[in-house]
Design a protein around this motif. Structure first.
Motif, PDB file in Angstrom:
ATOM      1  N   LEU A 178      -4.217  -0.088   8.437  1.00 41.49           N
ATOM      2  CA  LEU A 178      -5.485  -0.813   8.591  1.00 41.49           C
ATOM      3  C   LEU A 178      -5.603  -1.945   7.575  1.00 41.49           C
ATOM      4  CD1 LEU A 178      -7.994   2.113   9.257  1.00 41.49           C
ATOM      5  CD2 LEU A 178      -7.153   0.416  10.890  1.00 41.49           C
ATOM      6  N   ALA A 179      -5.114  -1.716   6.358  1.00 37.45           N
ATOM      7  CA  ALA A 179      -5.130  -2.776   5.344  1.00 37.45           C
ATOM      8  C   ALA A 179      -4.292  -3.960   5.801  1.00 37.45           C
ATOM      9  CB  ALA A 179      -4.610  -2.240   4.006  1.00 37.45           C
ATOM     10  N   SER A 209      -8.634  -4.804   1.503  1.00 38.40           N
ATOM     11  CA  SER A 209      -8.867  -3.376   1.777  1.00 38.40           C
ATOM     12  C   SER A 209      -9.597  -2.707   0.629  1.00 38.40           C
ATOM     13  CB  SER A 209      -7.533  -2.661   2.036  1.00 38.40           C
ATOM     14  OG  SER A 209      -6.706  -2.686   0.884  1.00 38.40           O
ATOM     15  N   PHE A 242     -14.260  -4.570   9.711  1.00 33.48           N
ATOM     16  CA  PHE A 242     -13.186  -3.631   9.381  1.00 33.48           C
ATOM     17  C   PHE A 242     -13.704  -2.428   8.595  1.00 33.48           C
ATOM     18  CE2 PHE A 242     -10.047  -6.519  10.957  1.00 33.48           C
ATOM     19  CZ  PHE A 242      -8.941  -5.724  11.201  1.00 33.48           C
ATOM     20  N   SER A 243     -14.787  -2.596   7.833  1.00 32.04           N
ATOM     21  CA  SER A 243     -15.400  -1.429   7.188  1.00 32.04           C
ATOM     22  C   SER A 243     -15.830  -0.422   8.244  1.00 32.04           C
ATOM     23  CB  SER A 243     -16.608  -1.851   6.347  1.00 32.04           C
ATOM     24  OG  SER A 243     -16.215  -2.623   5.234  1.00 32.04           O
ATOM     25  N   LEU A 252      -6.236  -5.811   8.513  1.00 32.50           N
ATOM     26  CA  LEU A 252      -7.336  -6.566   7.908  1.00 32.50           C
ATOM     27  C   LEU A 252      -6.834  -7.855   7.283  1.00 32.50           C
ATOM     28  CD1 LEU A 252     -10.169  -7.024   6.791  1.00 32.50           C
ATOM     29  CD2 LEU A 252      -9.694  -5.320   5.010  1.00 32.50           C
ATOM     30  N   GLY A 294     -12.193  -1.864   2.950  1.00 33.98           N
ATOM     31  CA  GLY A 294     -11.623  -0.642   3.493  1.00 33.98           C
ATOM     32  C   GLY A 294     -12.072   0.615   2.778  1.00 33.98           C
ATOM     33  N   TYR A 326     -12.664   1.196   9.707  1.00 35.95           N
ATOM     34  CA  TYR A 326     -12.184   2.218   8.778  1.00 35.95           C
ATOM     35  C   TYR A 326     -13.009   3.502   8.938  1.00 35.95           C
ATOM     36  CZ  TYR A 326      -8.703   0.161   5.582  1.00 35.95           C
ATOM     37  OH  TYR A 326      -7.560  -0.332   5.013  1.00 35.95           O
ATOM     38  N   THR A 379      -7.765   1.068  -6.826  1.00 40.84           N
ATOM     39  CA  THR A 379      -8.019   1.977  -5.698  1.00 40.84           C
ATOM     40  C   THR A 379      -7.452   3.373  -5.896  1.00 40.84           C
ATOM     41  OG1 THR A 379      -6.003   1.195  -4.617  1.00 40.84           O
ATOM     42  CG2 THR A 379      -8.051   0.067  -4.073  1.00 40.84           C
ATOM     43  N   ARG A 431       0.828  -1.215   0.000  1.00 39.42           N
ATOM     44  CA  ARG A 431       0.000   0.000   0.000  1.00 39.42           C
ATOM     45  C   ARG A 431       0.864   1.267   0.000  1.00 39.42           C
ATOM     46  NH1 ARG A 431      -4.568  -0.174  -2.174  1.00 39.42           N
ATOM     47  NH2 ARG A 431      -3.338  -1.727  -3.283  1.00 39.42           N
ATOM     48  N   HIS A 472      -4.365   4.223   6.361  1.00 45.20           N
ATOM     49  CA  HIS A 472      -5.018   3.276   5.452  1.00 45.20           C
ATOM     50  C   HIS A 472      -4.145   2.039   5.243  1.00 45.20           C
ATOM     51  CE1 HIS A 472      -6.754   1.459   1.946  1.00 45.20           C
ATOM     52  NE2 HIS A 472      -5.934   2.043   1.091  1.00 45.20           N
TER      53      HIS A 472
END
Length: 538
Positions: A344-345, A282, A394-395, A348, A286, A398, A323, A223, A341
């Motif tokens: 968190l990805a 994600s 996780f959504s 996840l 995400g 986020y 994305t 990412r 981000h």
């Protein structure tokens, strides 16, 4: 150096774009020919199975010929001129290289520690490429040979030979030199690659032994490298080459689908090597959370416009796995959110792996459905229900995290800044505001005296050229999934990112002389029109 690396990374993505369709064909073909799922109609001797086997065999084309595809595709992004001819030169040189390797191994394989009698595709490091029995170098060998040919092509293609030797000019001359270069290259490869294969086997064990932590680190790095255009370099060796599993994760997973569809054991036990393709979760869960946070934190009177901006880019992420449009929406105004981000990805993906959700999950819903959900739902549906529960949780995470940070730090995300922060002005409006002539009043760059097309797409391409500093400032141009990658002579002549947004793009990133213009999924068509505007289409 960064510019060259970015161009190389973008070129790697060219053959990977074919995976979306090929994955759908393989997924459906596997589903319809698996007797454990379809019942007696999918028995080996039925007309149904024979018909679908024909389709399925055609679907394997991309996965079975990956090295050949990469050898041909690399010049598309890296050849400075006459890319089509360079593709031909790379193709022939790659075959020549493999014939040299095959002949050397036929004579000296025992001395080199290679079991050349082993079956192709086995763990002994032997492969068959275009009918040539050779060393299994995967994509690495193709990139090595193609890279050498590209260097020779860029230096020698325009070499002027005496008239009586004119028949040997151009591509013939490049191939002649490449032919000579392939001999020592093949010799070096047969001496060193067997040792590299031993090292790769050790590396495979280390990566697989890292478990969920290794998956999280891999996804985080993938990412954070996106803004620099270097993420292709990270995942390509794992997904398409032999670094983790023979043939690359994508090809190995596609080959294993019939076995996986008929087996009842957990996927994490059947194919643990597929765990690194968790980069797509994600994109599926995400990005919707981020979009919801942007909508919730926008000013009430602007939420409709924000929603119109977010819905298409969110669907693009969910369905196609692309994305960049939404990520670049906040990367420019709040880069700290991008780091959050990425973290968190990673979390996840680690959660998915910890609960045994393993498979090819690097793309969007279309790819995941074709390679995972559709062919494997009958035997592994419970695993995907677990994935859905984790993803929805996780959504929400986020959404909460992004909403908190946006409000706490007062970040200028869409709908929170000035009056025009969620609208895209037309290029003519921008020209009028800066005292410039309308697009249709100008001339097409690179073609003296020829009027520019009044067609909207051509005018858009012309505007991008102007924002990049004009035709004289552009040295080269290639395209990625959603971005134009442009090499410029003078970065100071490139307009600010806001000017590109005003012209209709999603933004632009300038890193030295390497500029990335975020266009969208129609980037291939836009690149073609930009090249036409520069007079490079001939």
């Amino acid at each position: 150096m960064m510019k060259a690396i970015q161009r190389f990374g973008g070129a790697l993505f060219t053959p990977a774009m074919l995976f979306a369709f090929a994955g759908v064909v393989v997924g459906l073909g596997t589903l319809f020919t698996t007797e454990a799922i379809m019942g007696p109609i999918a028995a080996a001797d039925t007309t149904w199975t024979k018909a679908w086997t024909v389709v399925l065999d055609g679907g394997w084309t991309v996965f079975n010929q990956l090295p050949l595809l990469f050898a041909v595709a690399l010049p598309i992004g890296l050849a400075k001129r006459q890319a089509g001819r360079c593709c031909l030169e790379a193709f022939v040189s790659y075959l020549t290289f493999n014939y040299f390797v095959s002949s050397m191994l036929s004579s000296w394989a025992p001395r080199l520690g290679v079991d050349f009698s082993a079956s192709a595709g086995s763990a002994q490091g032997v492969a068959t490429i275009a009918g040539i029995r050779t060393l299994d170098m995967g994509v690495a060998g193709a990139l090595l040979v193609s890279g050498v040919v590209i260097v020779l092509h860029n230096r020698l293609f325009d070499t002027h030979l005496p008239e009586w030797l004119g028949v040997f000019s151009g591509s013939t001359f490049v191939y002649m030199v490449s032919f000579v270069a392939m001999l020592p290259l093949a010799g070096a490869v047969v001496l060193t690659w067997p040792k590299v294969q031993v090292g790769m086997h050790v590396f495979q064990q280390i990566i697989l032994g890292a478990g969920s932590a290794g998956v999280g680190i891999f996804v985080f790095l993938e990412r954070v490298l996106i803004p620099f255009g270097l993420h292709h370099l990270l995942y390509a060796p794992f997904y398409y080459d032999n670094v983790i599993v023979q043939g690359g994760i994508y090809a190995a997973w596609a080959n294993a689908l019939p076995r996986l569809a008929a087996a009842g054991q957990p996927l994490a036990d059947l194919a643990p090597w597929a765990s690194l393709t968790a980069t797509g979760w994600s994109k599926l869960f995400g990005i919707p959370g981020i979009a919801a946070a942007f909508y919730a934190t926008a000013r009430p009177e602007r939420r409709k416009r924000v929603l119109a901006l977010l819905v298409p880019v969110t669907l693009t992420s969910i369905l196609c796995g692309v994305t960049e449009p939404i990520e670049y929406t906040f990367l420019f105004v709040a880069p700290q959110l991008f780091v959050v981000h990425a973290a968190l990805a990673a979390c996840l993906s680690m959660a998915m792996n910890a609960f045994g959700v393993v498979g090819v999950f690097s793309g969007g819903l279309i790819e995941m459905s074709s390679l995972d959900f559709v062919p494997l739902a009958a035997t592994h549906g419970q695993t995907y229900l677990v994935a859905l529960a984790i993803g929805l949780c996780f959504s929400a995470v986020y959404f909460v995290v992004f909403r908190f940070l946006i409000l706490r730090l007062d970040l200028r995300t869409p709908g929170r800044a000035g009056e025009g922060d969620v609208c895209l002005n037309t290029q003519d409006e921008y020209r009028d505001a800066h005292g410039m002539p309308r697009a249709q009043d100008g001339r097409r760059l690179g073609a003296d005296g020829e009027k520019a097309d009044v067609d909207r797409e051509d005018a858009y391409a012309l505007r991008l050229v102007e924002l990049l500093g004009g035709a004289g400032n552009i040295e080269g141009i290639t395209s990625c999934a959603t971005r134009l990658r442009v090499d410029v002579r003078d970065p100071g002549r490139v307009a600010a990112g806001g000017a590109f947004v005003a012209a209709g793009a999603r933004g632009a990133v300038c890193a030295g002389r390497a500029v990335q213009v975020i266009v969208g999924l129609n980037v291939t068509q836009v690149a073609e029109r930009v090249e036409r505007a520069l007079g490079l289409d001939g």
